[in-house]
Write a protein that holds these residues in place. Sequence first.
Motif, mmCIF file in Angstrom:
data_model
loop_
_atom_site.group_PDB
_atom_site.id
_atom_site.type_symbol
_atom_site.label_atom_id
_atom_site.label_comp_id
_atom_site.label_asym_id
_atom_site.label_seq_id
_atom_site.Cartn_x
_atom_site.Cartn_y
_atom_site.Cartn_z
ATOM 1 N N UNK A 14 32.474 -44.345 20.065
ATOM 2 C CA UNK A 14 32.761 -43.713 18.662
ATOM 3 C C UNK A 14 34.113 -43.189 18.295
ATOM 4 N N UNK A 15 34.881 -42.566 19.309
ATOM 5 C CA UNK A 15 36.070 -42.089 19.027
ATOM 6 C C UNK A 15 35.981 -40.390 18.872
ATOM 7 N N UNK A 16 34.900 -40.066 19.337
ATOM 8 C CA UNK A 16 34.780 -38.414 19.439
ATOM 9 C C UNK A 16 34.707 -37.948 20.722
ATOM 10 N N UNK A 17 34.828 -36.613 21.150
ATOM 11 C CA UNK A 17 34.649 -35.888 22.405
ATOM 12 C C UNK A 17 33.304 -35.682 22.464
ATOM 13 N N UNK A 18 32.793 -35.443 23.806
ATOM 14 C CA UNK A 18 31.522 -35.121 24.360
ATOM 15 C C UNK A 18 30.957 -33.787 23.490
ATOM 16 N N UNK A 19 31.648 -33.009 23.332
ATOM 17 C CA UNK A 19 31.113 -31.592 22.560
ATOM 18 C C UNK A 19 30.565 -31.999 21.265
ATOM 19 N N UNK A 20 31.404 -32.871 20.746
ATOM 20 C CA UNK A 20 30.840 -33.272 19.145
ATOM 21 C C UNK A 20 29.504 -33.965 19.319
ATOM 22 N N UNK A 21 29.369 -34.860 20.135
ATOM 23 C CA UNK A 21 27.879 -35.627 20.379
ATOM 24 C C UNK A 21 26.821 -34.568 20.636
ATOM 25 N N UNK A 22 27.153 -33.544 21.664
ATOM 26 C CA UNK A 22 26.075 -32.330 22.081
ATOM 27 C C UNK A 22 25.964 -31.419 20.832
ATOM 28 N N UNK A 23 27.109 -31.250 19.999
ATOM 29 C CA UNK A 23 26.866 -30.403 18.715
ATOM 30 C C UNK A 23 25.774 -31.140 17.567
ATOM 31 N N UNK A 24 26.073 -32.503 17.435
ATOM 32 C CA UNK A 24 25.286 -33.188 16.580
ATOM 33 C C UNK A 24 23.833 -33.189 17.064
ATOM 34 N N UNK A 25 23.599 -33.317 18.460
ATOM 35 C CA UNK A 25 22.240 -33.158 18.813
ATOM 36 C C UNK A 25 21.556 -31.661 18.744
ATOM 37 N N UNK A 26 22.358 -30.602 18.803
ATOM 38 C CA UNK A 26 22.115 -29.412 18.667
ATOM 39 C C UNK A 26 21.712 -29.129 17.111
ATOM 40 N N UNK A 27 22.193 -29.577 16.016
ATOM 41 C CA UNK A 27 21.940 -29.077 14.824
ATOM 42 C C UNK A 27 21.076 -30.211 14.195
ATOM 43 N N UNK A 28 20.618 -31.258 15.091
ATOM 44 C CA UNK A 28 19.553 -32.202 14.628
ATOM 45 C C UNK A 28 20.265 -33.264 13.905
#
Length: 153
Positions: A14-28
Amino acid sequence: MPGDLPIGALAARVGVNTKTIRYYEQIGLLPSPRRTSAGHRRYEVSDAERVTFIRTAQRLGLTLDEIRQILLLQEDGQQPCDYVRQVLRREVARIDRRIAELTGLREQLTTLDRRPHSTAGTGGCICRVIEDAPGLRAGAGPPRLDVFAERSR
Protein backbone atom coordinates in the motif's frame (compact mmCIF):
# COMPACT_ATOMS: atom_id res chain seq x y z
CA MET A 1 -2.10 -18.72 2.45
CA PRO A 2 -3.80 -15.95 0.38
CA GLY A 3 -4.32 -12.80 2.39
CA ASP A 4 -1.74 -13.87 4.93
CA LEU A 5 0.41 -10.73 4.73
CA PRO A 6 3.13 -9.88 7.23
CA ILE A 7 3.28 -6.20 8.19
CA GLY A 8 6.21 -5.46 5.85
CA ALA A 9 4.38 -6.94 2.87
CA LEU A 10 1.23 -4.99 3.69
CA ALA A 11 3.23 -1.77 4.04
CA ALA A 12 5.00 -2.33 0.71
CA ARG A 13 1.74 -3.24 -1.03
CA VAL A 14 0.00 0.00 0.00
CA GLY A 15 3.05 2.30 -0.06
CA VAL A 16 3.35 3.22 3.62
CA ASN A 17 5.82 2.30 6.31
CA THR A 18 5.17 -0.23 9.05
CA LYS A 19 4.91 2.51 11.68
CA THR A 20 1.91 3.91 9.82
CA ILE A 21 0.20 0.51 9.90
CA ARG A 22 0.84 0.18 13.64
CA TYR A 23 -0.40 3.72 14.22
CA TYR A 24 -3.65 3.06 12.33
CA GLU A 25 -4.15 0.00 14.55
CA GLN A 26 -3.39 1.98 17.70
CA ILE A 27 -5.98 4.67 16.92
CA GLY A 28 -8.60 2.18 15.78
CA LEU A 29 -8.65 2.86 12.04
CA LEU A 30 -7.37 -0.61 11.29
CA PRO A 31 -8.59 -3.66 13.23
CA SER A 32 -6.07 -5.66 15.21
CA PRO A 33 -4.67 -8.37 12.94
CA ARG A 34 -4.34 -12.06 13.59
CA ARG A 35 -1.05 -13.04 15.12
CA THR A 36 1.15 -16.05 14.59
CA SER A 37 2.23 -18.21 17.52
CA ALA A 38 5.40 -16.10 17.55
CA GLY A 39 3.31 -12.92 17.83
CA HIS A 40 3.87 -11.65 14.28
CA ARG A 41 1.00 -9.69 12.72
CA ARG A 42 -0.82 -11.20 9.74
CA TYR A 43 -3.07 -9.09 7.55
CA GLU A 44 -5.81 -9.78 5.05
CA VAL A 45 -6.29 -8.26 1.59
CA SER A 46 -9.20 -6.29 3.10
CA ASP A 47 -6.68 -4.59 5.42
CA ALA A 48 -4.70 -3.42 2.38
CA GLU A 49 -7.90 -2.06 0.84
CA ARG A 50 -8.74 -0.26 4.08
CA VAL A 51 -5.29 1.35 4.36
CA THR A 52 -5.54 2.43 0.71
CA PHE A 53 -8.95 3.98 1.47
CA ILE A 54 -7.52 5.83 4.50
CA ARG A 55 -4.58 7.20 2.50
CA THR A 56 -6.82 8.29 -0.37
CA ALA A 57 -9.17 10.05 2.06
CA GLN A 58 -6.19 11.81 3.66
CA ARG A 59 -5.00 13.03 0.25
CA LEU A 60 -8.48 14.51 -0.25
CA GLY A 61 -7.94 16.54 2.93
CA LEU A 62 -9.97 14.48 5.40
CA THR A 63 -8.72 14.24 8.96
CA LEU A 64 -8.20 10.92 10.70
CA ASP A 65 -11.22 11.68 12.90
CA GLU A 66 -13.37 12.26 9.82
CA ILE A 67 -12.08 9.03 8.30
CA ARG A 68 -12.86 7.19 11.53
CA GLN A 69 -16.43 8.51 11.36
CA ILE A 70 -16.78 7.29 7.77
CA LEU A 71 -15.53 3.83 8.73
CA LEU A 72 -17.88 3.69 11.74
CA LEU A 73 -20.86 4.64 9.57
CA GLN A 74 -19.95 1.96 7.06
CA GLU A 75 -19.45 -0.67 9.79
CA ASP A 76 -22.89 0.22 11.18
CA GLY A 77 -24.36 -0.60 7.77
CA GLN A 78 -24.95 3.04 6.79
CA GLN A 79 -23.90 4.71 3.58
CA PRO A 80 -21.33 7.38 4.60
CA CYS A 81 -21.49 9.26 1.29
CA ASP A 82 -23.74 12.10 2.58
CA TYR A 83 -21.35 12.64 5.48
CA VAL A 84 -18.38 12.57 3.07
CA ARG A 85 -20.02 15.17 0.82
CA GLN A 86 -20.52 17.48 3.83
CA VAL A 87 -16.87 17.06 4.81
CA LEU A 88 -15.69 17.68 1.25
CA ARG A 89 -17.82 20.84 0.97
CA ARG A 90 -16.23 22.15 4.19
CA GLU A 91 -12.78 21.31 2.81
CA VAL A 92 -13.51 23.14 -0.47
CA ALA A 93 -14.64 26.20 1.53
CA ARG A 94 -11.45 26.05 3.61
CA ILE A 95 -9.34 25.80 0.45
CA ASP A 96 -11.21 28.75 -1.10
CA ARG A 97 -10.49 30.85 2.00
CA ARG A 98 -6.84 29.85 1.92
CA ILE A 99 -6.55 30.68 -1.79
CA ALA A 100 -8.06 34.13 -1.14
CA GLU A 101 -5.62 34.72 1.73
CA LEU A 102 -2.65 33.57 -0.34
CA THR A 103 -3.76 35.70 -3.30
CA GLY A 104 -3.93 38.73 -1.01
CA LEU A 105 -0.52 37.96 0.45
CA ARG A 106 0.94 37.51 -3.04
CA GLU A 107 -0.40 40.91 -4.08
CA GLN A 108 1.08 42.52 -0.96
CA LEU A 109 4.48 40.93 -1.56
CA THR A 110 4.51 41.85 -5.26
CA THR A 111 3.58 45.45 -4.44
CA LEU A 112 6.24 45.58 -1.73
CA ASP A 113 8.88 44.22 -4.10
CA ARG A 114 8.06 46.85 -6.74
CA ARG A 115 8.18 49.82 -4.36
CA PRO A 116 11.29 51.96 -4.43
CA HIS A 117 13.03 51.85 -1.08
CA SER A 118 15.41 54.40 0.28
CA THR A 119 18.72 53.25 1.66
CA ALA A 120 19.35 56.68 3.18
CA GLY A 121 19.10 57.09 6.91
CA THR A 122 19.30 53.41 7.71
CA GLY A 123 20.64 53.94 11.22
CA GLY A 124 18.97 51.39 13.49
CA CYS A 125 17.19 49.89 10.54
CA ILE A 126 17.43 46.19 9.84
CA CYS A 127 15.77 46.16 6.41
CA ARG A 128 13.71 49.00 4.91
CA VAL A 129 11.83 46.61 2.59
CA ILE A 130 10.20 44.97 5.61
CA GLU A 131 10.08 47.98 7.90
CA ASP A 132 8.38 50.17 5.28
CA ALA A 133 5.77 47.51 4.43
CA PRO A 134 2.39 49.26 4.49
CA GLY A 135 -0.18 47.59 6.68
CA LEU A 136 2.22 44.83 7.69
CA ARG A 137 4.09 46.53 10.49
CA ALA A 138 3.91 45.07 13.97
CA GLY A 139 0.74 46.18 15.67
CA ALA A 140 -1.12 46.43 12.33
CA GLY A 141 -2.85 43.10 12.89
CA PRO A 142 -1.80 39.49 13.08
CA PRO A 143 1.09 38.30 10.95
CA ARG A 144 0.12 36.59 7.70
CA LEU A 145 1.99 33.39 8.57
CA ASP A 146 -1.35 31.84 9.53
CA VAL A 147 -2.10 31.26 5.86
CA PHE A 148 0.61 28.63 5.80
CA ALA A 149 -0.60 26.75 8.86
CA GLU A 150 -1.60 23.20 8.07
CA ARG A 151 -4.97 21.85 9.09
CA SER A 152 -4.72 19.39 11.94
CA ARG A 153 -4.77 15.84 10.61
